[in-house]
Motif scaffolding. Sequence first.
Motif, PDB file in Angstrom:
ATOM      1  N   ILE A   1       0.832  -1.212   0.000  1.00  0.00           N
ATOM      2  CA  ILE A   1       0.000   0.000   0.000  1.00  0.00           C
ATOM      3  C   ILE A   1       0.867   1.262   0.000  1.00  0.00           C
ATOM      4  N   PHE A   2       1.848   1.314   0.896  1.00  0.00           N
ATOM      5  CA  PHE A   2       2.712   2.496   0.946  1.00  0.00           C
ATOM      6  C   PHE A   2       3.639   2.556  -0.267  1.00  0.00           C
TER       7      PHE A   2
ATOM      8  N   ILE B   1       2.769   1.634  -3.352  1.00  0.00           N
ATOM      9  CA  ILE B   1       1.953   2.201  -4.432  1.00  0.00           C
ATOM     10  C   ILE B   1       1.862   3.718  -4.293  1.00  0.00           C
ATOM     11  N   GLN B   2       1.812   4.184  -3.057  1.00  0.00           N
ATOM     12  CA  GLN B   2       1.750   5.627  -2.810  1.00  0.00           C
ATOM     13  C   GLN B   2       3.120   6.302  -2.938  1.00  0.00           C
ATOM     14  N   GLY B   3       4.169   5.493  -3.126  1.00  0.00           N
ATOM     15  CA  GLY B   3       5.513   6.045  -3.258  1.00  0.00           C
ATOM     16  C   GLY B   3       6.090   6.570  -1.963  1.00  0.00           C
ATOM     17  N   ARG B   4       5.667   6.019  -0.831  1.00  0.00           N
ATOM     18  CA  ARG B   4       6.091   6.538   0.464  1.00  0.00           C
ATOM     19  C   ARG B   4       6.918   5.537   1.263  1.00  0.00           C
ATOM     20  N   SER B   5       7.257   4.397   0.662  1.00  0.00           N
ATOM     21  CA  SER B   5       7.951   3.346   1.421  1.00  0.00           C
ATOM     22  C   SER B   5       9.282   3.820   1.976  1.00  0.00           C
TER      23      SER B   5
END
Length: 294
Positions: free
Chosen positions: A27-28, A30-34
């Motif tokens: 999930i993170f 996909i949001q580019g926040r990993s």
Amino acid sequence: MNGGPSGFHNSSVTKAFVVACTLFTVIFGIQGRSSTLGLSYQDVFGKFHLWRFLASRFAFSSTPELMFGLYLLYYFRVFERQIGSNKYSVFILFSMIVSLLYEVLLLFLVKDPSKVLASGPYGLIFSSFVPFFFDIPVSTRFRIFGIHFSDKSFIYLAGIQLLLSSWKRSILPGLGGILAGVLYHMNLFGFRRMKFPEFVTSFFSRLPWPSAGGSSPTASSGNIIANMPSYTGRPVEGNYPSVPLASTTMEPPEDSIATLVSMGFDRHAARQALVRARNDINNASNILLEAQGH
């Protein structure tokens, strides 16, 4: 190295944790926040992003870290089978809290806004290496190009790869996990005797997971595992009846053999120990440990 029966038999808490880590990372990702989920001084003490305390415990920073992390989490399900889901849940909570406090204290002492720690369940993974080192016996040894290895070496190599994946960003959380594992192994404040209410851990076994192939150990085996003493290196007490293999008609149950194999013992040796102990899994494990000590 053999981790016992394949799949998540008698390890529903591990399955839930693996699924949670996968979902959080995807999930993170996909949001580019990993890559920005790790704890930092600015986020904790400046912006008070408390939601990061949860996200940083589950979501990995990159796909390679996710692959190595899930592999180790899957292998360490052996500890849930050994001590039972209830006590293993306490171990998870203890490891995550101690490692989180360690990271927060580290950021407070360093006070470096540019230092961002790697995210992911490093606390649980590396705390698991402590009982892995002390409690799981070596079953086979071999040499490659003159270098000595054991069946445990590949788990250590995977751990080193994960520990060094982001250099200092991952080494520091890994050390926090090792600290948590040492404190738990020392039984500080009696944490190893603590249990959750039964309905808490039974919740995970009632979740509608997709069924995995293979035979599942019986429920009674799960209760036996939960009451088994963890390996502490104490001497074997008492005498065990010696029963000639040819004279007994009590074939050891397959789930009892699988339980001992999941702890790292050889299958043939596990069967012989069960026969000698009249299918008492506690006595059989002590017999195997006593034999390895000679």
